[in-house]
Design a protein around this motif. Sequence first.
Motif, mmCIF file in Angstrom:
data_model
loop_
_atom_site.group_PDB
_atom_site.id
_atom_site.type_symbol
_atom_site.label_atom_id
_atom_site.label_comp_id
_atom_site.label_asym_id
_atom_site.label_seq_id
_atom_site.Cartn_x
_atom_site.Cartn_y
_atom_site.Cartn_z
ATOM 1 N N UNK A 106 0.841 -1.191 0.000
ATOM 2 C CA UNK A 106 0.000 0.000 0.000
ATOM 3 C C UNK A 106 0.876 1.240 0.000
ATOM 4 N N UNK A 107 0.331 2.319 -0.520
ATOM 5 C CA UNK A 107 0.981 3.618 -0.478
ATOM 6 C C UNK A 107 0.086 4.557 0.315
ATOM 7 N N UNK A 108 0.646 5.686 0.721
ATOM 8 C CA UNK A 108 -0.084 6.657 1.518
ATOM 9 C C UNK A 108 -0.660 7.738 0.617
ATOM 10 N N UNK A 109 -1.918 8.075 0.845
ATOM 11 C CA UNK A 109 -2.608 9.083 0.050
ATOM 12 C C UNK A 109 -3.263 10.071 1.006
ATOM 13 N N UNK A 110 -2.975 11.355 0.845
ATOM 14 C CA UNK A 110 -3.496 12.404 1.729
ATOM 15 C C UNK A 110 -4.775 12.993 1.140
#
Length: 150
Positions: free
Chosen positions: A3-7
């Motif tokens: 997973x990647x981080x999304x703001x």
Amino acid sequence: MPVTLYRVDHATWAADSQVAYDLIRIYADAPDYRLPQPAGEFVENHLQMGGLFYCAQFNARLIGAVAVRVDESAWWLSHVCVRKATRRRGVGSRMLSLVAEAAASDGRVLRVHAASLMMGDQLLLSRLGYRLVAGGAHFELNPLPSQGGH
């Protein structure tokens, strides 16, 4: 599951209907007793009050989220939720790890109000390295390098 981080802030929420849809679906999967109001209202109210969300993203879809409020020294976390279909795959732990890295890059510690946590939540935070501060008001993870991190 990578997973990647999304703001997500208020502008992103308003401009991207897929982000809005995914974020509401995440919180719609939360048990009713975990949210102060229905999912859509919760998300919109949090964003309107200046909060934001950091989300776990997989295959261009948001599958987990944590509500964040930023102050001068800390990011205050609340309402961690992962979609039912992706629970028990490490998504929440990975997302919180990525949030810790982002907070450290911003020069902030992570905090969670202790009064809002159930015992299972407290155990998870302890396993992730959060410590209850003196007086028991909140849990804190201090990932800043100057604090002797590993």
